[in-house]
Design a protein around this motif. Structure first.
Motif, PDB file in Angstrom:
ATOM      1  N   ASN A 177      35.850  -9.486 -38.278  1.00 18.15           N
ATOM      2  CA  ASN A 177      37.174  -9.950 -39.163  1.00 18.15           C
ATOM      3  C   ASN A 177      38.311  -8.880 -38.678  1.00 18.15           C
ATOM      4  O   ASN A 177      38.672  -8.749 -39.907  1.00 18.15           O
ATOM      5  CB  ASN A 177      36.566 -11.052 -40.159  1.00 18.15           C
ATOM      6  CG  ASN A 177      35.664 -11.677 -40.250  1.00 18.15           C
ATOM      7  OD1 ASN A 177      35.187 -12.579 -39.425  1.00 18.15           O
ATOM      8  ND2 ASN A 177      35.393 -11.846 -41.389  1.00 18.15           N
ATOM      9  N   TYR A 204      33.688 -20.225 -40.417  1.00 12.41           N
ATOM     10  CA  TYR A 204      32.889 -19.555 -39.094  1.00 12.41           C
ATOM     11  C   TYR A 204      32.082 -20.771 -37.854  1.00 12.41           C
ATOM     12  O   TYR A 204      32.475 -21.275 -36.865  1.00 12.41           O
ATOM     13  CB  TYR A 204      32.398 -18.333 -38.987  1.00 12.41           C
ATOM     14  CG  TYR A 204      32.667 -17.298 -39.868  1.00 12.41           C
ATOM     15  CD1 TYR A 204      34.032 -17.263 -40.275  1.00 12.41           C
ATOM     16  CD2 TYR A 204      32.323 -17.294 -41.671  1.00 12.41           C
ATOM     17  CE1 TYR A 204      34.764 -16.133 -40.831  1.00 12.41           C
ATOM     18  CE2 TYR A 204      32.671 -16.500 -42.599  1.00 12.41           C
ATOM     19  CZ  TYR A 204      33.735 -15.766 -41.958  1.00 12.41           C
ATOM     20  OH  TYR A 204      34.727 -14.921 -42.767  1.00 12.41           O
ATOM     21  N   GLY A 217      41.359 -17.621 -44.774  1.00  9.88           N
ATOM     22  CA  GLY A 217      40.715 -16.747 -44.608  1.00  9.88           C
ATOM     23  C   GLY A 217      40.914 -17.025 -46.393  1.00  9.88           C
ATOM     24  O   GLY A 217      41.253 -17.792 -47.256  1.00  9.88           O
ATOM     25  N   GLU A 223      42.776 -15.555 -40.431  1.00  7.63           N
ATOM     26  CA  GLU A 223      41.864 -13.930 -39.962  1.00  7.63           C
ATOM     27  C   GLU A 223      41.515 -14.392 -38.610  1.00  7.63           C
ATOM     28  O   GLU A 223      41.666 -15.812 -38.317  1.00  7.63           O
ATOM     29  CB  GLU A 223      40.254 -14.290 -40.599  1.00  7.63           C
ATOM     30  CG  GLU A 223      41.298 -13.436 -42.761  1.00  7.63           C
ATOM     31  CD  GLU A 223      39.338 -13.211 -43.412  1.00  7.63           C
ATOM     32  OE1 GLU A 223      39.172 -13.562 -44.386  1.00  7.63           O
ATOM     33  OE2 GLU A 223      38.502 -13.756 -42.553  1.00  7.63           O
ATOM     34  N   ALA A 225      37.700 -14.447 -36.197  1.00  7.09           N
ATOM     35  CA  ALA A 225      36.647 -14.240 -36.864  1.00  7.09           C
ATOM     36  C   ALA A 225      35.560 -14.778 -35.422  1.00  7.09           C
ATOM     37  O   ALA A 225      37.282 -15.892 -34.686  1.00  7.09           O
ATOM     38  CB  ALA A 225      35.985 -15.227 -37.566  1.00  7.09           C
ATOM     39  N   ARG A 227      31.745 -16.617 -34.553  1.00 13.83           N
ATOM     40  CA  ARG A 227      31.049 -17.147 -35.467  1.00 13.83           C
ATOM     41  C   ARG A 227      29.663 -16.289 -34.899  1.00 13.83           C
ATOM     42  O   ARG A 227      29.360 -16.035 -33.767  1.00 13.83           O
ATOM     43  CB  ARG A 227      30.979 -18.216 -34.628  1.00 13.83           C
ATOM     44  CG  ARG A 227      29.715 -18.587 -35.913  1.00 13.83           C
ATOM     45  CD  ARG A 227      28.798 -20.469 -35.128  1.00 13.83           C
ATOM     46  NE  ARG A 227      27.675 -20.607 -36.623  1.00 13.83           N
ATOM     47  CZ  ARG A 227      27.055 -21.781 -36.307  1.00 13.83           C
ATOM     48  NH1 ARG A 227      27.753 -22.783 -35.681  1.00 13.83           N
ATOM     49  NH2 ARG A 227      26.475 -22.354 -36.649  1.00 13.83           N
ATOM     50  N   ASN A 230      31.191 -10.518 -34.294  1.00 14.96           N
ATOM     51  CA  ASN A 230      32.218  -9.233 -34.563  1.00 14.96           C
ATOM     52  C   ASN A 230      33.440  -9.827 -33.326  1.00 14.96           C
ATOM     53  O   ASN A 230      33.659  -8.872 -32.521  1.00 14.96           O
ATOM     54  CB  ASN A 230      31.562  -8.095 -33.838  1.00 14.96           C
ATOM     55  CG  ASN A 230      32.270  -6.978 -34.491  1.00 14.96           C
ATOM     56  OD1 ASN A 230      33.471  -6.675 -34.645  1.00 14.96           O
ATOM     57  ND2 ASN A 230      31.752  -6.264 -35.295  1.00 14.96           N
ATOM     58  N   ALA A 231      34.157 -10.420 -34.162  1.00 12.47           N
ATOM     59  CA  ALA A 231      35.667 -10.397 -33.683  1.00 12.47           C
ATOM     60  C   ALA A 231      36.355  -9.491 -33.196  1.00 12.47           C
ATOM     61  O   ALA A 231      36.683  -8.787 -32.070  1.00 12.47           O
ATOM     62  CB  ALA A 231      36.895 -11.199 -34.283  1.00 12.47           C
TER      63      ALA A 231
ATOM     64  N   THR C 119      34.881 -19.519 -46.268  1.00 11.11           N
ATOM     65  CA  THR C 119      34.031 -18.204 -46.293  1.00 11.11           C
ATOM     66  C   THR C 119      33.770 -17.705 -47.207  1.00 11.11           C
ATOM     67  O   THR C 119      33.698 -15.996 -47.174  1.00 11.11           O
ATOM     68  CB  THR C 119      34.886 -17.787 -45.620  1.00 11.11           C
ATOM     69  OG1 THR C 119      36.638 -17.083 -46.186  1.00 11.11           O
ATOM     70  CG2 THR C 119      35.797 -18.553 -44.140  1.00 11.11           C
TER      71      THR C 119
END
Lengths: 260, 260, 260
Positions: A177, A204, A217, A223, A225, A227, A230-231, C119
């Protein structure tokens, strides 16, 4: 009598063992709480951001030992700090900023005993100071007031005319994230990064697996991200990458887990 | 009642959880202190060097559990040791040497119960012995005296005619500092490695960023470091690499942080 | 008042610090015991297998906090469980199965407070529930009974006509040992994997260094190991690889350490 530990020492070399031994020899009944010893070597910024998350969540009276100290042995000061009823000890390199920036915070400069190893103040300066604070020694007895300790701030986001904000990625967490410096309470508009527009979600699962989204976040920052992905690696994000919150557009998340 | 733990188990498999559960079931009030579970798998030497750093720094009465045990299930003995008022349990493979080499140290060979899993003495032999010691059971009640437990010594440095010493790298720490077996109190002369001469400094900041130096580390041994860098990778150093302390020359550190 | 922690958070981001701070703010005298924060990100299966190893080994009354939670923020329930006198909190994704599958286990669905970050239920839902249990709140006061929580089972091995069993690798540990779902008390026959036949040994040292063998691991399951080596990489084993226990053949281990 709680003392938390945050360092960049790793554990395998035994340095953390030395610090803990020094603490428990002085205050045998102390409760030691590991936060992390896996801060990247010399990564003051990462230490600062981790500390920001947890220091206020511990009970008053807690002593936070924070040793990410690339300048050990230089003339940089060694600090003890009192802020919101918690105590902190660590180097004067900005790592303690989250506590120093709070109104009413007080700092003193710790003496370095002649016997201290010039390369290991964690063991020989900070641990004894933490032990003294755990034992009830008042802050002022540990050193002279330090009126302008170094602070580091999160890069400031710029508010735009249309109500949007221009900021950047300040950290990437273990899940990939990308955490930005964009603070908001309203999850509306879109987040733009590298020309790509991301919808806001609440969590997510508001998008389909593999899809990116923006969300607020757990510390109130926006943030980015993906789902179940791995962003940072999928979108190529790292610290410093510009991120824009645009209020003049809106996108709906592609319904994912919640809707199915 | 403090018990420290040093293992090569990592944590993700749950083995450390089993050891801790075994300990706390027997002594619910014990204070467990993690030193490391990230010793390289089967790296007895790394475990020994880490233990050397911390075992004496804990209060008397502390029990150190040390399980780096590639020979688990062989006939190698399981030891409990009393040394300088501290207790240690672990395999008889030299990992406990720092405590065994102290005058007055005593060791006994632990019984292995028939129910013990042959591959997990940490849980079934060492944890129960540590619990017994925490509970006040005397060392001699745990087994028969072990008169010549295995010891490993740090490779001995050779004193040269000119007052210098010839030694080697014995460990590389997380920061890339190369720790040698050269013990000295006088930081004079130069340190030679691979034909390169390094000046002595008191701390990293005595040279400019990126420059190498030698210094007396926090355990009294000469280390080779690079300011804000990684000496092991930059200079190609690893365990066993010869290092020479030469008293017949001198070099001044290129002034770095302190002077600026 | 013991609380253990198992997460996939890593430690460097400070999330674990937040969870510990939340716990200790509510129950300052709690004893926190780290099991692991190095479970692979979102690897529910790895978390489940680690939990299976340790949860029953802690004293009754222990609260196990287990947060491997890829579905955080979805409609998956948050559970508190009582089983064999221990308590557990964690998401309803099967990670708590080892405790849920025990006869007499009871589960309730935790309320999610409106203030909880979508989250970060570890901090805002599970830690407060764990604190309540540590403080003596009865399970039923935490939520409504959850009659059919999700469970994950270890893949079932198939018993063969000749007394053998057909199973698979379910985990690879830090040492490269491949743990199978083949449960047996009799270490006789041979273990076949990829057409290769492996002898049974009692412990690693029953074969020569570098040689593979099968043995009954410390949790009663058949493991494939290589003495002083890494079975998973040397034999190319990973989760799901078929493994056969054949009772109709026998092989003697090539004598190793014990015989020498």
């Amino acid at each position: 009598m709680i003392a938390t530990l945050l360092t960049d020492f790793g554990t395998a070399d035994g340095y953390v063992g030395e610090v803990k031994g020094a603490l428990l020899s002085l205050v045998p009944g102390a409760t030691l709480v590991d936060v992390s010893h896996e801060i990247g070597a010399h990564d003051v910024e990462c230490g600062r951001l981790a500390l920001a998350r947890y220091w206020r969540r511990f009970p008053e009276g807690t002593v936070h030992l924070v040793v990410v100290d690339p300048g050990v042995g230089t003339r940089r000061a060694c600090l003890a700090v009192e802020s919101l009823g918690r105590f902190l000890v660590g180097p004067d390199n900005g790592v303690l900023s989250p506590a120093l920036l709070v109104q009413g915070a007080r700092a003193v400069a710790l003496e370095t005993p002649a016997s201290a190893a010039p390369t290991f103040h964690g063991r020989d300066v900070f641990a004894p100071a933490a032990a003294a604070l755990l034992g009830g020694t008042p802050l002022d007895a540990l050193g002279a007031p330090m009126l302008s300790p170094l602070v580091r701030r999160t890069p400031e986001a710029r508010r735009l005319d249309d109500g949007g904000i221009a900021g950047e990625v300040i950290a990437v967490d273990r899940f990939g994230n990308a955490i930005t410096n964009l603070m908001t309470r309203r999850a509306d508009g879109v987040v733009e990064v590298d020309g790509r527009l991301l919808p806001f979600g609440r969590t997510y699962a508001d998008v389909a697996a593999g899809e990116p989204l923006a969300l607020i976040g757990s510390s109130g920052l926006i943030e980015i991200a993906v789902r179940e992905g791995n962003a940072a690696s999928q979108l190529g994000l790292s610290r410093g990458r510009p991120v824009l919150l645009r209020r003049d557009q809106a996108l709906s998340p592609v319904p994912g887990g919640l809707a199915r």
